[in-house]
Each structure stands twice: as C-alpha cells, then as structure tokens.
Scaffold this motif. Sequence first.
Motif, mmCIF file in Angstrom:
data_model
loop_
_atom_site.group_PDB
_atom_site.id
_atom_site.type_symbol
_atom_site.label_atom_id
_atom_site.label_comp_id
_atom_site.label_asym_id
_atom_site.label_seq_id
_atom_site.Cartn_x
_atom_site.Cartn_y
_atom_site.Cartn_z
ATOM 1 N N GLU A 127 0.805 -1.222 0.000
ATOM 2 C CA GLU A 127 0.000 0.000 0.000
ATOM 3 C C GLU A 127 0.836 1.269 0.000
ATOM 4 N N TRP A 128 2.149 1.141 0.148
ATOM 5 C CA TRP A 128 2.978 2.317 0.427
ATOM 6 C C TRP A 128 4.338 2.131 -0.223
ATOM 7 N N PRO A 129 4.922 3.188 -0.779
ATOM 8 C CA PRO A 129 6.189 3.048 -1.498
ATOM 9 C C PRO A 129 7.401 2.712 -0.626
ATOM 10 N N VAL A 130 7.289 2.951 0.668
ATOM 11 C CA VAL A 130 8.392 2.688 1.589
ATOM 12 C C VAL A 130 7.939 1.651 2.610
ATOM 13 N N ALA A 131 8.791 0.679 2.879
ATOM 14 C CA ALA A 131 8.435 -0.406 3.796
ATOM 15 C C ALA A 131 8.074 0.136 5.173
ATOM 16 N N ASP A 132 7.023 -0.439 5.775
ATOM 17 C CA ASP A 132 6.676 -0.070 7.144
ATOM 18 C C ASP A 132 6.317 -1.314 7.947
ATOM 19 N N GLY A 133 6.118 -1.113 9.233
ATOM 20 C CA GLY A 133 5.936 -2.225 10.156
ATOM 21 C C GLY A 133 4.698 -3.061 9.912
ATOM 22 N N PHE A 134 3.720 -2.537 9.185
ATOM 23 C CA PHE A 134 2.527 -3.317 8.882
ATOM 24 C C PHE A 134 2.867 -4.590 8.109
ATOM 25 N N TRP A 135 3.996 -4.578 7.405
ATOM 26 C CA TRP A 135 4.368 -5.700 6.543
ATOM 27 C C TRP A 135 5.040 -6.843 7.295
ATOM 28 N N ILE A 136 5.307 -6.673 8.570
ATOM 29 C CA ILE A 136 6.084 -7.648 9.318
ATOM 30 C C ILE A 136 5.553 -9.080 9.203
ATOM 31 N N ALA B 151 13.292 -9.568 11.449
ATOM 32 C CA ALA B 151 13.108 -9.948 10.044
ATOM 33 C C ALA B 151 12.932 -8.704 9.184
ATOM 34 N N PHE B 152 12.194 -7.732 9.686
ATOM 35 C CA PHE B 152 12.011 -6.476 8.963
ATOM 36 C C PHE B 152 13.346 -5.756 8.800
ATOM 37 N N ALA B 153 14.133 -5.720 9.873
ATOM 38 C CA ALA B 153 15.424 -5.039 9.841
ATOM 39 C C ALA B 153 16.354 -5.668 8.813
ATOM 40 N N THR B 154 16.332 -6.986 8.732
ATOM 41 C CA THR B 154 17.181 -7.694 7.780
ATOM 42 C C THR B 154 16.756 -7.404 6.345
ATOM 43 N N GLN C 111 5.842 0.668 16.275
ATOM 44 C CA GLN C 111 4.700 0.506 15.381
ATOM 45 C C GLN C 111 4.149 -0.915 15.444
ATOM 46 N N TRP C 112 5.047 -1.891 15.458
ATOM 47 C CA TRP C 112 4.566 -3.272 15.529
ATOM 48 C C TRP C 112 3.918 -3.531 16.893
#
Length: 334
Positions: free
Chosen positions: A44-53, A265-268, A282-283
């Motif tokens: 939904e967004w051009p930049v990765a965010d915590g919702f994708w975790i 996992a998000f950080a990696t 956020q998570w």
Amino acid sequence: MKRRTFLAGTVLAGATLLSTLLPAVGGIATASAASLTKVTFIQEWPVADGFWIPWILGKDKGFYAQEGIDLEIVAPPTVADTMKFLGTGRANVAFTTVMDIIFAKEQGAPVEAIGRYGKENNWGVISEQGKRYTVAELKGKSVGIYNDAWTKAQLALMLKSAGLTLNDVKMVTAADDTVPLLLQKRVDVITGITNAEGTEMTTTGKQQPEFLPAIAHGVPNTPIFMFAGNQQWLKANPQLAKAFMRATEKSIAYAVAHPDEGVQAFATAYSKAYDPIYIKQQWSDTIPLLSPVDSKSLQLDAAIWQSLLTAIKAEGIVKAPLPADQYFSNQYLP
C-alpha cells in the motif's frame, strides 16, 4: 514518519520502486524453488513499514513456501499505483485500504477484498499527552488533517455526534504528516491512526498521546486495511488464493506471538528504510489490533461494510455504491 492518506490518488514525489524477493531461510523445510508458484503481492505504500512484518517474517519462516507459494513482495512507485497494479493484473494480491478498494470498484476495476488486517477502525483525533478533549470541546479548535475525502468524512461524522460541523473547527492540511503540526503546536489536535501517527507521537514526540476514537462517535467500525485480490486471478486460481490466505493467517499469528523476531526480520529485509525505534513501536501498537488471532481474524462482515457504504454515500464520497457483498469475498479464507 510520513504517512498515507486513506484514498488513492496521492502521489509521493520522488518515490522509488522497492521490489524485494525475500529469501525463505527459516528453520522450516520448504519445497524446492522450481516447484513453487510465484504470487506477486503489491503493498500500500512506497516505503516499507511495520505493517508488513507478518508476511516478511512468514516468508522468512517458510510459511508461504509450505503452501507452494514463491511470494514476491513489491512496493509501488506511488500510493496511487497499488490498485493500478492489482486491477491490471501486474499483481495478484494486494495489501491496501478499504477506501482504495471501494474507489477501484467504482471505476470498474476487477478487484475485491479477501480478508481484513485488524479488527476495527483505529482512526481518531490525537492530542498531546495530558490534553484530552471531548468532541464538543473541539469547537473552535485547529485540527491537522490530510487532504482526502474519507478523512474529512470521518471527522464530519465525529463532529456531528456533538452537534458540530466542519465549519466549527479550523482545518489545517498537512502535505504528508500531521504529527509535526501538533508537536510544533501549530494545531490543537490532529487526525490519524494509533499505529502510525500515534506511534510517531510516542517515538518522535516522546509522549503518550491522548486518543479520541472515531468509532465511539458515529464513525463505522470498518478496519482500514485489507487484503485484496484481482478477481480474474482469483477465479482462475482459487486454491492458490486460499493457500495465500492460509499462509498469511499463519504468518500474522506467528508475528504476533514473536514480536522481536518480526522486527528483526524487517530489519534484515529493509535495512536502508529501517528506523528501529519507530518500527519496533509501530509493531507493538499494531499487535493489539490483530489480537487474538483466530479463525475469524481475517473474516469480512457484510453489515460492517454496509455501514461504511451508507456513511460514504451520505457524505457524497460515492454517489451510487454497489451492494456490500460485491466488494468482498470470504471464500478464500482458511
């Protein structure tokens, strides 16, 4: 953290396409890559965010591969492109907003919601710590908002519950982030969601913000974020769609139960777009919206959809909405 508006059509200037194929390197044995079917999942967004975790972690743990899926997680060039990718078949499934789905359907796009992300509408009015307002007390106050129709409609419904209208407040439009307006004391309150603007108030503002929930003041309790599918792809691949939703439900449950592992996992995966303090918070702020994870966590409800459609028709956002059941399907849920 620069945030989204609730409707498609806002272009993020200078955004670049982030497309990543995350490796399935978890401790679970998975099928060989040659036996997997690629499923393109537009965000939904051009930049990765915590919702994708959840799906980042789920792919890493092999949950999608176990279902025979090679999951391709793709970020759009702009916020206006998510439904374009889905509607034209360049993506099979999408993480998007409920209003994006409604507007896409109004334009004849072959898309439909196939699951919800979160169990309620967590939008509302946010103020600084210790400065709690009632809806009636917003009269004469300055409100930081985003320039989209549904934000204004939700605010109008909230104000209506106290006999007020939008003319009773001073709306100050933010280009992409309402939080600085509040932190710089340029407005009295802002609009936003608990796990975006609320998170930013905690991490950037170093305070616990006050939250006035919209659903307690006349706004439909429709979750903001949704999973959606291209209807032609869904019809041609019903078992694959069910497999995607099974893996997604499992991924959400695991990510909720293992928050630190999800953040790592998000950080990696997105080290260059990673603000560790923000993403961790956020998570943490998102988990309550997803919990408890059970067999009904992703299920969509016709009555809730109808309440939203009735509200947006009354506000003139959509003149002739379709019947509620034409916007979603539960047939692909586990």
